[in-house]
Design a protein around this motif. Sequence first.
Motif, PDB file in Angstrom:
ATOM      1  N   SER A   1       0.838  -1.204   0.000  1.00 54.94           N
ATOM      2  CA  SER A   1       0.000   0.000   0.000  1.00 54.94           C
ATOM      3  C   SER A   1       0.870   1.250   0.000  1.00 54.94           C
ATOM      4  N   GLU A   2       0.217   2.407  -0.274  1.00 54.96           N
ATOM      5  CA  GLU A   2       0.959   3.657  -0.391  1.00 54.96           C
ATOM      6  C   GLU A   2       1.276   4.237   0.975  1.00 54.96           C
ATOM      7  N   ALA A   3       2.249   5.186   0.959  1.00 53.10           N
ATOM      8  CA  ALA A   3       2.658   5.835   2.209  1.00 53.10           C
ATOM      9  C   ALA A   3       3.403   7.112   1.882  1.00 53.10           C
ATOM     10  N   MET A   4       3.396   8.034   2.850  1.00 49.96           N
ATOM     11  CA  MET A   4       4.213   9.242   2.802  1.00 49.96           C
ATOM     12  C   MET A   4       5.335   9.069   3.814  1.00 49.96           C
ATOM     13  N   LEU A   5       6.581   9.194   3.334  1.00 47.36           N
ATOM     14  CA  LEU A   5       7.739   8.896   4.164  1.00 47.36           C
ATOM     15  C   LEU A   5       8.616  10.126   4.346  1.00 47.36           C
ATOM     16  N   SER A   6       9.202  10.238   5.535  1.00 51.25           N
ATOM     17  CA  SER A   6      10.285  11.188   5.770  1.00 51.25           C
ATOM     18  C   SER A   6      11.596  10.448   5.523  1.00 51.25           C
ATOM     19  N   GLU A   7      12.441  11.011   4.668  1.00 48.69           N
ATOM     20  CA  GLU A   7      13.671  10.316   4.264  1.00 48.69           C
ATOM     21  C   GLU A   7      14.883  11.207   4.505  1.00 48.69           C
ATOM     22  N   THR A   8      15.857  10.665   5.234  1.00 50.51           N
ATOM     23  CA  THR A   8      17.090  11.380   5.552  1.00 50.51           C
ATOM     24  C   THR A   8      18.280  10.558   5.079  1.00 50.51           C
ATOM     25  N   THR A   9      19.182  11.202   4.329  1.00 54.22           N
ATOM     26  CA  THR A   9      20.351  10.509   3.790  1.00 54.22           C
ATOM     27  C   THR A   9      21.607  11.315   4.096  1.00 54.22           C
ATOM     28  N   LEU A  10      22.599  10.665   4.675  1.00 57.89           N
ATOM     29  CA  LEU A  10      23.898  11.275   4.949  1.00 57.89           C
ATOM     30  C   LEU A  10      24.970  10.486   4.217  1.00 57.89           C
ATOM     31  N   ARG A  11      25.820  11.197   3.469  1.00 57.57           N
ATOM     32  CA  ARG A  11      26.912  10.561   2.725  1.00 57.57           C
ATOM     33  C   ARG A  11      28.224  11.270   3.043  1.00 57.57           C
ATOM     34  N   LEU A  12      29.295  10.473   3.099  1.00 59.27           N
ATOM     35  CA  LEU A  12      30.642  10.995   3.333  1.00 59.27           C
ATOM     36  C   LEU A  12      31.576  10.380   2.301  1.00 59.27           C
TER      37      LEU A  12
ATOM     38  N   THR B   1      40.756   5.771  -0.529  1.00 59.66           N
ATOM     39  CA  THR B   1      39.437   6.373  -0.669  1.00 59.66           C
ATOM     40  C   THR B   1      38.479   5.704   0.303  1.00 59.66           C
ATOM     41  N   MET B   2      37.423   6.441   0.655  1.00 55.39           N
ATOM     42  CA  MET B   2      36.405   5.909   1.548  1.00 55.39           C
ATOM     43  C   MET B   2      35.070   6.552   1.207  1.00 55.39           C
ATOM     44  N   ASP B   3      34.018   5.731   1.115  1.00 54.59           N
ATOM     45  CA  ASP B   3      32.659   6.208   0.880  1.00 54.59           C
ATOM     46  C   ASP B   3      31.739   5.555   1.901  1.00 54.59           C
ATOM     47  N   ALA B   4      30.944   6.379   2.570  1.00 53.93           N
ATOM     48  CA  ALA B   4      30.015   5.873   3.584  1.00 53.93           C
ATOM     49  C   ALA B   4      28.663   6.552   3.402  1.00 53.93           C
ATOM     50  N   TYR B   5      27.599   5.847   3.780  1.00 56.73           N
ATOM     51  CA  TYR B   5      26.265   6.423   3.661  1.00 56.73           C
ATOM     52  C   TYR B   5      25.349   5.830   4.733  1.00 56.73           C
ATOM     53  N   GLY B   6      24.299   6.556   5.032  1.00 58.01           N
ATOM     54  CA  GLY B   6      23.263   6.085   5.942  1.00 58.01           C
ATOM     55  C   GLY B   6      21.929   6.665   5.517  1.00 58.01           C
ATOM     56  N   ILE B   7      20.870   5.841   5.495  1.00 56.64           N
ATOM     57  CA  ILE B   7      19.533   6.262   5.062  1.00 56.64           C
ATOM     58  C   ILE B   7      18.525   5.826   6.114  1.00 56.64           C
ATOM     59  N   TYR B   8      17.668   6.763   6.508  1.00 59.06           N
ATOM     60  CA  TYR B   8      16.614   6.456   7.465  1.00 59.06           C
ATOM     61  C   TYR B   8      15.272   6.885   6.878  1.00 59.06           C
ATOM     62  N   ARG B   9      14.331   5.952   6.845  1.00 59.89           N
ATOM     63  CA  ARG B   9      12.987   6.212   6.333  1.00 59.89           C
ATOM     64  C   ARG B   9      11.968   5.905   7.431  1.00 59.89           C
ATOM     65  N   ARG B  10      10.994   6.823   7.557  1.00 63.26           N
ATOM     66  CA  ARG B  10       9.953   6.631   8.558  1.00 63.26           C
ATOM     67  C   ARG B  10       8.639   7.190   8.015  1.00 63.26           C
ATOM     68  N   SER B  11       7.547   6.458   8.265  1.00 63.12           N
ATOM     69  CA  SER B  11       6.250   6.853   7.744  1.00 63.12           C
ATOM     70  C   SER B  11       5.738   8.113   8.414  1.00 63.12           C
ATOM     71  N   VAL B  12       5.194   9.020   7.590  1.00 62.25           N
ATOM     72  CA  VAL B  12       4.463  10.174   8.091  1.00 62.25           C
ATOM     73  C   VAL B  12       2.967   9.868   8.077  1.00 62.25           C
ATOM     74  N   SER B  13       2.552   9.132   7.055  1.00 57.97           N
ATOM     75  CA  SER B  13       1.170   8.680   6.944  1.00 57.97           C
ATOM     76  C   SER B  13       1.138   7.448   6.050  1.00 57.97           C
ATOM     77  N   GLY B  14       0.047   6.707   6.106  1.00 58.99           N
ATOM     78  CA  GLY B  14      -0.089   5.522   5.289  1.00 58.99           C
ATOM     79  C   GLY B  14       0.523   4.297   5.927  1.00 58.99           C
ATOM     80  N   ASP B  15       0.977   3.366   5.096  1.00 54.34           N
ATOM     81  CA  ASP B  15       1.545   2.108   5.563  1.00 54.34           C
ATOM     82  C   ASP B  15       2.711   2.369   6.515  1.00 54.34           C
ATOM     83  N   GLU B  16       2.769   1.608   7.589  1.00 56.52           N
ATOM     84  CA  GLU B  16       3.792   1.797   8.613  1.00 56.52           C
ATOM     85  C   GLU B  16       5.146   1.285   8.119  1.00 56.52           C
ATOM     86  N   VAL B  17       6.135   2.191   8.089  1.00 61.86           N
ATOM     87  CA  VAL B  17       7.485   1.849   7.641  1.00 61.86           C
ATOM     88  C   VAL B  17       8.482   2.529   8.563  1.00 61.86           C
TER      89      VAL B  17
END
Length: 494
Positions: A154-165, A177-193
């Motif tokens: 089902s559909e959802a509205m998500l808050s998405e935060t991404t940090l990259r180094l 060289t070094m590459d790092a990342y982190g992604i956090y997603r959380r539902s604002v409305s709709g399906d729980e994520v």
Amino acid sequence: MRGLVSETDITSAIRSDAETGLPPQRYEPATPRAAEPEEVENERAVRVPSTAVARERARSESDNQDQPTEPAPDGTVTGGIPEDDLEEDATAFERIERAEALNPRTGAIENDFQASEDNPYAPLGLRFGTFTVTPTLEQGLSWTSNADSSPGGSEAMLSETTLRLAAVSDWARHAATMDAYGIYRRSVSGDEVSELEGGIDSTLRFDLAHDYTALASLGYSIRPESASSPVIIAGVEDRPLRHTLDGSLGLSKNLGKLRLSATGSVSRQQYGDATLVDGSTLSQDERNATLATLRLRTGYAVSPALTPFIEGEIGRRLYDEKQDSAGYERSATRIAARAGVMVDIEEKLSGEAAIGWIAEDIDDERLDTVSGLALAATLNWSPQRGTNVRLDGSTTIEGTTDAGSSGSILYAGTLRLERQIRANLTAEAAAGLSWRDYMSGEHDLTMNGEAGMTWWLNRTLGLTGRARYEKRTSSLPDRDYDATSVFLGIRMQR
């Protein structure tokens, strides 16, 4: 008649100095003040123009070098230079001085062109010792028609935060060289994520003596297992976390046009427990495994831009548990052979592509060998400045714990285009295709496309947006799905 001297007169005077071998005269603009008559006469007598001096010196040196330089009855002085020539050339000097005073020379403008070529919106990065680290933070809202990319999602509205180094060394020798990342997603409305994923990849190159090069890499990633995984868990509420640890160490040597290398690598897959709809958990320890391989490659540089090669690979996949819950021994021996070419055409095209065969023979005789075509590619193409095209392709053997199934082979490819439309406006687009071939004869086909743009307000802050569509069709029941998503947010960099 006196007036401003022309550019032709200046050029002629300079050319005359060069032809006679005399050092060029430096003409400085005269100070604008009234001169005394005695000063004018002395100036004319001392500052003899190079044209008259050169002409008379050449004549006197060839005819009578030892004759005294006394006034002659015909009106010549100083070696026979006519006074009329002195008057005429002194007038020419005055014209040159006036021309240079009215038309001063300007400095070189190369720096102005160079400054205009610099991107005023490129990140500056932060200095940490001998490394330059570039951080990027992205925050926004994402709408999706299928929150977990699963059949019936089902559909959802998500808050998405991404940090990259991204970190790059500036050592005089060796490189890291070094590459790092982190992604956090959380539902604002709709399906729980609520999902968290991240990873880090690092490489280290050592330039050794006698044309030896050592290359080491280490990477780690964690993310929830995708709903498109070939392992089907019935009645799952939250899929298990998947931990991946990769490491490699290689040594290469150039012998004339021969290119020799040996690389050993280890890959570890570990899974967390799955949460079922009734609230209980299901252990996934039987899926934990480690793959160790050794690759040997031989190449021949037919030109600086083209190096064909062949390589062989041997390895062993070891499961933590000798037998799974269904009683199958799933450890296997891997053998692979490939032929390909490495390309390096300055800044236009670089990378490599290969084709071959790969097989994993499972210890349990009841299970068939997993084998198939092996495809791999990593190519970067820049047809013009500001445009980059990248092609990535891979072949992966996937294990499974489904009773009676040997596993599958996944072929995946992605074509990505990046274009800098203006200094503060960039666009990107990507298309992906994957084909999963089950040893049981079934298959999955997944297609996806994505497009996005980023508008930089200044060097630090920009507005970004992208849209994505993904669709999967399968010969297995209850595996088809499609998903559409749109993201809008801000991007910050340093």
